[in-house]
Structure formats: C-alpha cells, structure tokens
Scaffold this active site. Structure first.
Site, PDB file in Angstrom:
ATOM      1  N   GLU A 118       0.851  -1.192   0.000  1.00 22.07           N
ATOM      2  CA  GLU A 118       0.000   0.000   0.000  1.00 22.07           C
ATOM      3  C   GLU A 118       0.883   1.237   0.000  1.00 22.07           C
ATOM      4  OE1 GLU A 118      -2.105  -0.489   3.671  1.00 22.07           O
ATOM      5  OE2 GLU A 118      -2.795  -2.483   3.104  1.00 22.07           O
ATOM      6  N   LYS A 120       2.360   4.520   1.443  1.00 18.65           N
ATOM      7  CA  LYS A 120       2.443   5.044   2.801  1.00 18.65           C
ATOM      8  C   LYS A 120       1.977   6.486   2.746  1.00 18.65           C
ATOM      9  CE  LYS A 120       5.420   5.289   6.836  1.00 18.65           C
ATOM     10  NZ  LYS A 120       5.027   6.643   7.206  1.00 18.65           N
ATOM     11  N   ASP A 122       0.941  10.163   3.703  1.00 19.98           N
ATOM     12  CA  ASP A 122       1.595  11.089   4.611  1.00 19.98           C
ATOM     13  C   ASP A 122       0.566  12.037   5.211  1.00 19.98           C
ATOM     14  OD1 ASP A 122       3.651  12.125   5.988  1.00 19.98           O
ATOM     15  OD2 ASP A 122       4.598  13.142   4.293  1.00 19.98           O
ATOM     16  N   TYR A 232      -6.870   1.553   5.952  1.00 20.90           N
ATOM     17  CA  TYR A 232      -5.898   0.531   5.565  1.00 20.90           C
ATOM     18  C   TYR A 232      -5.739  -0.659   6.506  1.00 20.90           C
ATOM     19  CZ  TYR A 232      -2.978   3.990   8.075  1.00 20.90           C
ATOM     20  OH  TYR A 232      -2.465   4.881   8.962  1.00 20.90           O
ATOM     21  N   LYS A 320      10.517   3.348   2.875  1.00 25.43           N
ATOM     22  CA  LYS A 320      10.327   4.779   2.651  1.00 25.43           C
ATOM     23  C   LYS A 320      11.077   5.291   1.434  1.00 25.43           C
ATOM     24  CE  LYS A 320       9.496   6.327   7.320  1.00 25.43           C
ATOM     25  NZ  LYS A 320       9.585   7.535   8.114  1.00 25.43           N
ATOM     26  N   CYS A 414      13.920  40.841 -20.233  1.00 27.99           N
ATOM     27  CA  CYS A 414      13.741  39.388 -20.180  1.00 27.99           C
ATOM     28  C   CYS A 414      15.069  38.710 -20.508  1.00 27.99           C
ATOM     29  CB  CYS A 414      12.671  38.950 -21.179  1.00 27.99           C
ATOM     30  SG  CYS A 414      12.569  37.161 -21.350  1.00 27.99           S
ATOM     31  N   CYS A 417      14.574  36.758 -24.096  1.00 26.57           N
ATOM     32  CA  CYS A 417      14.350  37.414 -25.381  1.00 26.57           C
ATOM     33  C   CYS A 417      14.712  38.896 -25.365  1.00 26.57           C
ATOM     34  CB  CYS A 417      12.907  37.216 -25.835  1.00 26.57           C
ATOM     35  SG  CYS A 417      11.725  38.037 -24.774  1.00 26.57           S
ATOM     36  N   CYS A 430       7.841  39.307 -18.560  1.00 24.54           N
ATOM     37  CA  CYS A 430       8.285  39.566 -19.926  1.00 24.54           C
ATOM     38  C   CYS A 430       7.025  39.745 -20.750  1.00 24.54           C
ATOM     39  CB  CYS A 430       9.081  38.367 -20.451  1.00 24.54           C
ATOM     40  SG  CYS A 430       9.127  38.291 -22.257  1.00 24.54           S
ATOM     41  N   CYS A 436       8.284  34.527 -26.932  1.00 29.21           N
ATOM     42  CA  CYS A 436       9.396  34.234 -26.048  1.00 29.21           C
ATOM     43  C   CYS A 436       9.544  32.720 -25.895  1.00 29.21           C
ATOM     44  CB  CYS A 436       9.156  34.896 -24.688  1.00 29.21           C
ATOM     45  SG  CYS A 436      10.501  34.604 -23.542  1.00 29.21           S
TER      46      CYS A 436
HETATM   47  S1  IVH Z   1      -0.388   0.189   8.796  1.00 32.37           S
HETATM   48  C1  IVH Z   1       0.000  -1.694  13.002  1.00 32.37           C
HETATM   49  N1  IVH Z   1      -0.653   1.195   6.411  1.00 32.37           N
HETATM   50  O1  IVH Z   1       2.521   5.211   8.699  1.00 32.37           O
HETATM   51  C2  IVH Z   1       0.322  -1.052  11.706  1.00 32.37           C
HETATM   52  N2  IVH Z   1       0.213   2.609   8.101  1.00 32.37           N
HETATM   53  O2  IVH Z   1       4.538   4.401  11.467  1.00 32.37           O
HETATM   54  C3  IVH Z   1      -0.599   0.031  11.381  1.00 32.37           C
HETATM   55  N3  IVH Z   1       0.661   4.907   7.334  1.00 32.37           N
HETATM   56  O3  IVH Z   1       1.418   5.570  11.967  1.00 32.37           O
HETATM   57  C4  IVH Z   1      -0.091   0.921  10.330  1.00 32.37           C
HETATM   58  N4  IVH Z   1       0.018   4.605   5.271  1.00 32.37           N
HETATM   59  O4  IVH Z   1       0.056   6.689  10.137  1.00 32.37           O
HETATM   60  C5  IVH Z   1      -0.259   1.433   7.668  1.00 32.37           C
HETATM   61  N5  IVH Z   1      -1.017   1.946   4.246  1.00 32.37           N
HETATM   62  C6  IVH Z   1      -0.613   2.180   5.504  1.00 32.37           C
HETATM   63  C7  IVH Z   1      -0.142   3.427   5.913  1.00 32.37           C
HETATM   64  C8  IVH Z   1       0.277   3.624   7.219  1.00 32.37           C
HETATM   65  C9  IVH Z   1       0.487   5.472   6.145  1.00 32.37           C
HETATM   66  C10 IVH Z   1       1.221   5.608   8.498  1.00 32.37           C
HETATM   67  C11 IVH Z   1       0.496   5.411   9.778  1.00 32.37           C
HETATM   68  C12 IVH Z   1       1.537   4.940  10.734  1.00 32.37           C
HETATM   69  C13 IVH Z   1       2.807   5.293  10.051  1.00 32.37           C
HETATM   70  C14 IVH Z   1       3.917   4.302  10.291  1.00 32.37           C
END
Ligand code: IVH
Length: 674
Positions: A118, A120, A122, A232, A320, A414, A417, A430, A436
């Site tokens: 999946e 990750k 943010d 997730y 990561k 510019c 040009c 410009c 340009c």
């Molecule tokens: S699973 C017990 N899946 O990443 C495991 N975490 O430290 C539960 N995060 O605090 C986490 N995408 O906020 C999981 N597809 C994903 C995620 C995900 C983002 C974050 C989550 C977690 C941090 C990892």
C-alpha cells in the site's frame, strides 16, 4: 412541503432519504463519480433536515444531517485505544527490505509468502470505531496507547461513513480500523492560497495541514478544510474474520471506505520492491503525498503468529522514499521565464540528493520573496521538494556574521528574449508573450497538468526529456508521440512508453473548460475557463467572441476579457488549435456545464441565518459555482448579514462591499435551489 405527515410516514420518509443521501455521499466522496447535481442533492438534504426539524425525535446520530460542526471545545478528551496503535518498522534501503523478508521467512518456516503493498500516506493516523454499524469514536494516535478524541472533527469528513454500508457483507457489530486523514494536494494549495489572502500563516505541507485541521478544537474550522480518509487496517471486526489483508481491504471498501487505488495484492518481495520504485517515480502524479510504501504480509493468521515488538508489528515494513528536504548552498541566482512570461528568480545550488533526485536549482518565487527571505549568493539554505512543483528555497540557515554576496536585483529585460520587463506588485513579467521561447516548456507542462488534459505520467522530467530530444516543438506534438520515440528516452521501458501513449490517447477527449484552461490563456484559471465554457458552450463560439461579448460573461472583467481576446486572436494560437484538432483532440461534454450561477462571486456570511445554517448557505453558494470565505476583504463581492452580524459587517461597510440581508440573498438564488 405538504401538510404535516403522520409520525410513521415521516419516519419512513426520513429513513428513505437517509439511504438515498448515503448512496450519493458514497458516490461522491468514496467513488468520486457523483450521479446527481449538487442542487438535486441539496434538495434531498433539505427535505431530510426539514423533517428532522419537525420531528426531532427522528434524528439519529448517524443521519447525514449530523455531519455539521458542533461547538468549539476547550480541549480534547483522551481515549484509550482498543488495540495499541503501533508504528511501523521502516527503512529506505532495499537491503532493509530484504532483511525484513529474511526475518519473516525464518519465523514462518517454509512455504509461500505473499504481500500486499500500500502507499504510505503522509497524513495523520486515525482510529475509527463503529458499533452496530454507526461511528462512535475517532481518535488520533497519541502515544499509541492513549490518543485524543477527535470524533466531532471526523464526523465532518465526507469520506468517513457515519454508518457502514453492507453492500456485499453485513457490517460487523463492532469494527475498529485504522486509516490516514490526509489533505489532497490541490486542496492544500487552495487552502494556502486562501490563508494567504486572509493574511494568515500558511502550512508547510499537506501533512501539517491535515494534522492541524484534524486537531482543531473548533469543528467549524475543520469543515472548511477538506480532509479525506483512506482506510488501511482492520484492527477488530466482531463476528467476522477476514483471512487475508486483501479480503480485509475489500471489506473496508464494501463498508463504504476509501482504500487507495495504488494498493496491490498477491506480490512477492521483488514485486514489492519494484512497486516502491514505480511509486517513487510517480509520486508527483498522485493526488496526495506519500512518503513510501507499506509492505504487509497478506496472511492474517501468519501475522498473529509473528506478533509485534513493543514498537511495531513484525509482519509489516515501511519502505520509505528518500527524504525531500536538504541543505545546500546558493551558487548563483538566475531568472527563469515561465509560460505566462512571469520572471522567477531561481537559486542555482551546490547539487544535493533530495529524495533520490539530484537538486541543483530551487525556486525563490519572486522579487519580494527574495527580499523577505534575504537570501544571497553564498548563503546556506534549506530546500524542499514537494508535490510536482520545482524545489523551493525554504529559508536561510547561515548564522550571522558571515560575509555575503550582494543583494539580488531583478533584471530590467527578459533574460531570454531581451524584451523590457514590466512590474505588477511583487511580480515581474516579460511582455513578449508567445514569441518568447522560454515559455514553451511551461506551456507543455501546463497543457498536460491535472486540471488541463491531465496526461498521467507526463511530469516535468519527461517534458524536459521530450524538449531535449526535440520530440515536442509545440503542445500539438504531444498528441502524436509514439512508443518508438519514447523508449529511446532514458528511464522509459516498453511498458512505461505504452502507458504514456495510452494516457495521451485518453486525454485527447477533453471537456471545453479543461481545453480552454490547457491553452494557458493569461489570466484564465480553472474557474474562468469554466465560466467561458459554460457561457459560450462551444469552442467556435469562444473563438468568435468579441471583447465586449467576453466582458459580458459573469465573473469576467475588462482585464481578463482583453487578455483572452488578444490570446485567442493571435495566429499562433489559431494554428496550435488547428494542429491539435488535426491530431485527434476531441471536445466532449462533461460536468463542466453544471450550474454555476455564482461563478466568479465571493460571499461572506456574517451572523446567524433564519432559513438555513451558515454552513448550508456556504455549501449552496459553492454548489452554484461561487466561492465562500470566512473573512471580508476587498475581493469579497457580497456580505450576507444575518442576526448579530458583528465585525465582518463593520469591515464590509468600511470597504464598501455590498451588504445583503438574508431575504436579498434568498432572492438571488435560482429557482429550485432554495
Ligand atoms: S499500517 C500496526 N498502512 O505510517 C500497523 N500505516 O509508522 C498500522 N501509514 O502511523 C499501520 N500509510 O500513520 C499502515 N497503508 C498504511 C499506511 C500507514 C500510512 C502511516 C500510519 C503509521 C505510520 C507508520
């Protein structure tokens, strides 16, 4: 509404309306494909609210009307998580991943191992708890054991179902799950633009914006900050035991949650590593920020056997991407010309690796920003890569007392040009327009961008490659790119070349508003493009419009009308449009033509309204194509003054903004939307 219904009839109707509204919420917030107009939706919603007002005993906490923001609170209460919210073991090296797999195989013994990968996300990690199918609690992670109760805020998020659906499988009596509350990148940019306009500090990135919004003590602020929840992990599901993560994600989808479309199942570790690389390449094309992938063991019984350390489960690994902020030194400041002719000072840097990309230049935005940050040649600066924008200089990190280069000065001509530069406030332009050359790159990028033709996979790097390989001398050339040409480019393989050609083919069918936006007409953003498309209805009509006719479009003033008519009349523009059509671009009908009676107008509501809540009134304005703001400025078109209007009313008087009574406002609404 017809005469007073019997309580029973009202109860039945309310249940029916709730189901219909939930269905449309699901289409809108989860599947992203609404089937009714905002006005039709509003009508259903208002009928339900009227019923509930008449019969308050019918209100249920999971009714769609109960998403409204409650009162601000003094603080969050603490909640203990049902299961500890662990974090993930992580690393940004392939070796780390191999070691993770080795440990996992050693513990599980022989046999096939399958992974789910999946993105990750943010954002901010959230635990949601449902009892008997209804949302009862939302909590932040906190210290993992005890978090903050953010239920009131979570209720305002459209993609958090208040009630679980049971399309394929009965929802469990008790469900605890984890997901990420995030802010989409374009919403983040809109939010920051609004904050700037209101003279408030902006957020550094979407994650901070999401966290700040989720942890707002005043839910009415959260409402104005569109968050999205992606689910997730199923932490507990009473009476239902998915055997695999793939099944658990399917169940989450069924129950009405968003699950990232980038999720892949049935993978081996090598596939997982490859997907990491693919997503790292594509991360700037996604609607949200991700900082890696999460590799998870698919078999949930095997997960149980592996268990967890004190900090993280042994069955998952966050692979990561490399970090995207670094420190470098300014070697020079040059001036770059964008697609609209805008001059941007760019810092040339000692090259550094930022998130796997060598960065040697970063934007300094404009003359005023250079002055504000007080950066000069020789300074050490912090730089950031975020989204698909070019890297930015965040701040100077040098201490005092250092000998520094001279102050930056914007050139008067510019740099590409040689045309004299004109100044608009903090910006310099410009004036040579399409003649340009430097503007080509910007034009192509803009043409392919999300709100324009939305050509997936055509990021800045690829555009530069195309220009260098002389494969794109104009935007029209994009439409005739062939796989054979692309495989020659570095970083392209057969599959990625085919994907890009397919993306271009798909993008050839475009709505008029997107097409107008894609042309990169000065002063024309998405809103104006929509106004034009809606008003004129066809490309021919837009092209034939005189300046006077353009000016007659609601929301378009003399300045914009002039820019549009000049741009569209130029032989260069006509030629490009002809070329695009010849190469298969087709205009199609789309949502673009939905109601937009308030297009171009900004409303501010002050004080309480009689006939609807303030948030409903704002929603109504937006559904009619208008904008709403929480503070009055010179850009405000109308202030609607309700009961006890307060300081906004005073400010409106001071600035000479038109003030409407509630009755005036109601009169402005088109039939059927009231
Ligand atoms: S699973 C017990 N899946 O990443 C495991 N975490 O430290 C539960 N995060 O605090 C986490 N995408 O906020 C999981 N597809 C994903 C995620 C995900 C983002 C974050 C989550 C977690 C941090 C990892």
């Amino acid at each position: 509404m017809a005469g007073k219904k019997s309580l029973e009839a009202a109860r039945r109707r309310a249940a029916e309306l709730r189901e219909t509204i939930r269905h449309h919420d699901h289409l809108y917030y989860i599947l992203d494909r609404p089937e009714i107009s905002d006005a039709q939706y509003d009508k259903l919603y208002r009928e339900l609210r009227a019923l509930e007002e008449e019969y308050p005993e019918l209100i249920t906490p999971d009714s769609p009307t109960q998403r409204v923001a409650g009162e601000p609170r003094p603080g969050f209460s603490e909640v203990e998580h049902l299961a500890p919210m662990l974090s993930l073991d992580s690393g940004d090296d392939e070796e780390d991943v191999r070691r993770f797999e080795a440990r996992l195989r050693a513990a599980l013994g022989d046999g096939a191992v399958e992974y789910v990968v999946e993105p990750k996300l943010d954002g901010l990690s959230i635990e949601l708890v449902y009892e008997e199918g209804s949302l009862v609690r939302a909590a932040t992670r906190g210290d993992g054991r005890v978090g903050e109760d953010v239920t009131a805020n979570a209720r305002t998020i459209g993609s958090v179902p208040l009630k679980l659906r049971g399309a394929e499988r009965e929802p469990p009596r008790l469900l605890a799950l984890r997901g990420e509350a995030i802010m989409l990148i374009d919403e983040f940019e809109r939010l920051n633009a609004r904050l700037t306009q209101e003279d408030k500090p902006v957020f550094a990135n979407p994650r901070n914006a999401a966290a700040g919004s989720m942890r707002q003590l005043d839910p009415s602020v959260t409402v104005q900050r569109p968050l999205v929840l992606y689910a997730y992990e199923v932490m507990a599901a009473e009476g239902l035991a998915p055997a695999t993560q793939a099944e658990a994600l399917d169940a989450l989808r069924d129950w009405g949650f968003r699950v990232s479309a980038e999720t892949r199942t049935g993978l081996q570790i090598a596939d997982a590593i490859e997907l990491h690389h693919e997503l790292e390449r594509r991360r700037d094309d996604l609607d949200y920020e991700i900082d890696g992938v999460v590799i998870k063991l698919n078999d949930l019984a095997a997960r149980e056997r592996l268990g967890a350390t004190a900090h993280h489960p042994r069955w998952a690994f966050a692979y990561k991407f490399e970090p995207r902020r670094e420190i470098s030194e300014i070697l020079d400041i040059v001036v770059q010309v964008g697609r609209t002719g805008k001059l941007t000072p760019v810092a040339m840097l000692r090259p550094v690796d930022v998130g796997g990309v060598t960065v040697s230049r970063a934007s300094l935005h404009n003359r005023e920003e250079v002055e504000r940050k007080d950066v000069r040649v020789g300074d050490k600066v912090r730089i950031q890569r975020a989204g698909d924008v070019i890297p930015q200089v965040l701040e100077r990190v040098d201490g005092p007392g250092k000998r520094r280069g001279p102050k930056f000065r914007m050139p008067r001509r510019c740099p590409v040009c040689g045309t004299p530069v004109i100044t608009h406030g903090p910006l310099d332009f410009c004036t040579n327009g399409l003649a340009c050359l430097a503007q080509l790159k910007g034009r192509i990028q803009h043409f392919a961008s999300r709100d324009a033709l939305d050509i997936r996979g055509l990021g800045e790097r690829t555009v530069v490659q195309l220009l260098e390989a002389k494969l794109a001398a104009s935007v029209a050339d994009l439409l005739s790119l062939r796989e054979d040409d692309l495989v020659e480019l570095e970083g392209f393989a057969e599959l990625s070349a085919r994907n890009l050609v397919e993306a271009i083919d798909e993008a050839k069918e475009v709505t008029l508003d997107r097409f107008l936006y894609a042309l990169g007409i000065p002063e024309v953003g998405t809103q104006t493009a929509r106004d034009l498309a809606r008003h004129f209805g066809s490309l021919d009509a837009v092209l034939a419009a005189t300046r006077e006719q353009l000016e007659a479009v609601p929301g378009i003033g003399p300045k914009v009308a002039e820019a549009v008519s000049e741009f569209l009349a130029s032989p260069g523009t006509r030629e490009i449009i002809g070329e695009l059509m010849k190469r298969g671009l087709t205009l199609v009908e789309g949502e673009a033509f939905a109601a937009a009676d308030f297009a171009g107008l900004t409303f501010v509501f002050s004080g309480g309204l009689e006939s609807m809540s303030r948030s409903d009134a704002q929603e109504l304005v937006r559904s009619l194509g208008g904008r709403t703001s929480s503070s009055v400025s010179a850009k405000t078109d109308y202030v609607v003054a309700g009961k006890d209007p307060g300081s906004k009313f005073e400010k409106a008087k001071e600035l000479g903004v038109t003030i409407l009574s509630e009755a005036d406002f109601l009169k402005m609404l088109p039939r059927g939307s009231r």
